[in-house]
Design a protein around this motif. Structure first.
Motif, mmCIF file in Angstrom:
data_model
loop_
_atom_site.group_PDB
_atom_site.id
_atom_site.type_symbol
_atom_site.label_atom_id
_atom_site.label_comp_id
_atom_site.label_asym_id
_atom_site.label_seq_id
_atom_site.Cartn_x
_atom_site.Cartn_y
_atom_site.Cartn_z
ATOM 1 N N GLU A 279 14.206 -20.393 -13.746
ATOM 2 C CA GLU A 279 14.573 -19.234 -12.787
ATOM 3 C C GLU A 279 15.541 -19.572 -11.703
ATOM 4 O O GLU A 279 15.792 -20.709 -11.618
ATOM 5 C CB GLU A 279 13.396 -18.730 -12.077
ATOM 6 C CG GLU A 279 12.187 -18.275 -12.760
ATOM 7 C CD GLU A 279 11.002 -18.138 -11.725
ATOM 8 O OE1 GLU A 279 10.941 -18.358 -10.478
ATOM 9 O OE2 GLU A 279 9.924 -17.890 -12.324
ATOM 10 N N GLU B 219 18.008 -13.600 -20.783
ATOM 11 C CA GLU B 219 18.157 -13.472 -19.346
ATOM 12 C C GLU B 219 17.843 -12.085 -18.815
ATOM 13 O O GLU B 219 18.249 -11.172 -19.589
ATOM 14 C CB GLU B 219 19.460 -13.921 -18.767
ATOM 15 C CG GLU B 219 19.601 -14.182 -17.448
ATOM 16 C CD GLU B 219 21.069 -14.586 -16.933
ATOM 17 O OE1 GLU B 219 21.005 -15.701 -16.823
ATOM 18 O OE2 GLU B 219 22.047 -13.535 -16.954
ATOM 19 N N ALA B 220 17.174 -12.233 -17.943
ATOM 20 C CA ALA B 220 16.652 -10.995 -17.171
ATOM 21 C C ALA B 220 16.637 -11.019 -15.644
ATOM 22 O O ALA B 220 16.263 -12.106 -15.109
ATOM 23 C CB ALA B 220 15.354 -10.332 -17.701
ATOM 24 N N GLU B 221 17.048 -9.873 -14.793
ATOM 25 C CA GLU B 221 17.135 -9.818 -13.538
ATOM 26 C C GLU B 221 15.631 -9.843 -13.235
ATOM 27 O O GLU B 221 14.681 -8.852 -13.683
ATOM 28 C CB GLU B 221 18.109 -8.877 -12.855
ATOM 29 C CG GLU B 221 19.350 -9.424 -13.154
ATOM 30 C CD GLU B 221 20.494 -8.448 -12.450
ATOM 31 O OE1 GLU B 221 20.113 -7.548 -11.589
ATOM 32 O OE2 GLU B 221 21.782 -8.556 -12.804
ATOM 33 N N TYR B 222 15.325 -10.210 -11.851
ATOM 34 C CA TYR B 222 13.951 -9.836 -11.353
ATOM 35 C C TYR B 222 14.035 -9.743 -9.653
ATOM 36 O O TYR B 222 15.128 -10.155 -9.096
ATOM 37 C CB TYR B 222 12.855 -11.082 -11.623
ATOM 38 C CG TYR B 222 12.914 -12.241 -10.997
ATOM 39 C CD1 TYR B 222 12.486 -12.566 -9.536
ATOM 40 C CD2 TYR B 222 13.960 -13.290 -11.643
ATOM 41 C CE1 TYR B 222 12.729 -13.670 -9.047
ATOM 42 C CE2 TYR B 222 14.098 -14.577 -10.981
ATOM 43 C CZ TYR B 222 13.329 -14.691 -9.648
ATOM 44 O OH TYR B 222 13.516 -16.011 -8.963
ATOM 45 N N LYS C 62 17.482 -14.520 -11.273
ATOM 46 C CA LYS C 62 17.824 -14.255 -12.992
ATOM 47 C C LYS C 62 16.557 -15.049 -13.706
ATOM 48 O O LYS C 62 16.524 -16.224 -13.083
ATOM 49 C CB LYS C 62 19.066 -14.656 -13.221
ATOM 50 C CG LYS C 62 19.868 -13.534 -12.861
ATOM 51 C CD LYS C 62 21.323 -13.812 -13.327
ATOM 52 C CE LYS C 62 22.347 -12.817 -12.887
ATOM 53 N NZ LYS C 62 23.496 -12.679 -13.276
ATOM 54 N N GLN C 63 16.053 -14.914 -14.828
ATOM 55 C CA GLN C 63 15.047 -15.649 -15.336
ATOM 56 C C GLN C 63 15.256 -15.607 -16.711
ATOM 57 O O GLN C 63 15.630 -14.811 -17.418
ATOM 58 C CB GLN C 63 13.731 -15.134 -14.965
ATOM 59 C CG GLN C 63 13.158 -13.825 -15.364
ATOM 60 C CD GLN C 63 11.873 -13.342 -14.883
ATOM 61 O OE1 GLN C 63 11.495 -13.927 -13.817
ATOM 62 N NE2 GLN C 63 11.220 -12.484 -15.574
ATOM 63 N N THR C 64 14.875 -16.622 -17.467
ATOM 64 C CA THR C 64 14.516 -16.807 -19.118
ATOM 65 C C THR C 64 13.276 -17.168 -19.325
ATOM 66 O O THR C 64 12.893 -18.056 -18.541
ATOM 67 C CB THR C 64 15.638 -17.376 -19.833
ATOM 68 O OG1 THR C 64 15.631 -18.487 -19.264
ATOM 69 C CG2 THR C 64 17.071 -16.786 -19.449
ATOM 70 N N LYS D 190 15.009 -12.184 -5.357
ATOM 71 C CA LYS D 190 15.676 -11.730 -6.196
ATOM 72 C C LYS D 190 16.323 -12.952 -7.224
ATOM 73 O O LYS D 190 16.559 -14.012 -6.365
ATOM 74 C CB LYS D 190 16.995 -10.907 -5.954
ATOM 75 C CG LYS D 190 16.365 -9.451 -5.343
ATOM 76 C CD LYS D 190 17.435 -8.660 -4.650
ATOM 77 C CE LYS D 190 16.997 -7.401 -4.054
ATOM 78 N NZ LYS D 190 18.260 -6.592 -3.987
ATOM 79 N N THR E 150 17.836 -18.389 -8.398
ATOM 80 C CA THR E 150 17.501 -17.358 -7.157
ATOM 81 C C THR E 150 18.534 -18.062 -6.024
ATOM 82 O O THR E 150 18.643 -19.225 -5.840
ATOM 83 C CB THR E 150 16.078 -17.240 -6.786
ATOM 84 O OG1 THR E 150 16.013 -16.192 -5.706
ATOM 85 C CG2 THR E 150 15.611 -18.278 -6.194
#
Length: 182
Positions: free
Chosen positions: A134, A89-92, A120-122, A118, A136
């Protein structure tokens, strides 16, 4: 004798299953989605017939970047995203540019608006492609939007299928977009 044969058959089945798993994983890991892709409206389901879409994908190892240009009704929207295909998981945060044509007494004018999104995504490789998830907040503030994408490349590398599922408090939809490599 029967016991040895069963053990031997079980071993063959086990080895065959392992080879299938490794060959599928090797296919997915070696698939290169890079290129410019044009929407094939005739083979797509759930998209507007007035919509044209061009998607540019750049892939380097586990890094994947997508630029999607959607043209509809004289308006052009461009969405750019970057993913790391590691399943973590990463924030974008991305800026999305929306162009709108306005008709006035002085003539046509194009107005560009930029919105920041903005979430979070994997993203990860699967046996037959790439899965992206995603989460959001909705633009209008009504809750969380979940977008799941599955990108699958044809065996000949000329067709890319993108299955999209969107879930929010107000919308649930599924779309299948088919793209041809330019």
């Amino acid at each position: 004798m029967k016991h040895k044969t069963m053990k031997h058959n079980t071993s063959i089945i086990f080895v065959t299953a392992l080879l299938m798993i490794f060959s599928v994983s090797a296919f997915a890991a070696n698939s290169d989605l890079s290129g410019v892709w044009a929407l094939d409206k005739a083979k797509s389901d759930g998209s507007s017939p007035e919509m044209n879409q061009i998607m540019t994908i750049k892939q380097t190892g586990e890094n994947l970047s997508l630029e999607t240009k959607i043209i509809m009704g004289g308006n052009e929207n461009v969405f750019s995203r970057a993913y790391k295909l590691d399943g973590k998981e990463a924030e974008y945060a991305v800026n999305t540019t929306v162009s709108t044509n306005t008709n006035s007494e002085e003539g046509d004018e194009t107005v560009e608006t930029t919105k920041k999104i903005k979430g979070k995504q994997t993203a990860k490789w699967t046996a037959d492609g790439v899965e992206i998830l995603e989460l959001t907040n909705s633009i209008n503030g009504t809750g969380t939007v979940k977008i799941a994408r599955k990108l699958t490349l044809s065996a000949d590398g000329k067709t890319l299928t993108v299955n999209i599922k969107v879930e929010s408090p107000t919308v649930k939809s599924e779309t299948k977009l088919t793209f041809n490599k330019k």
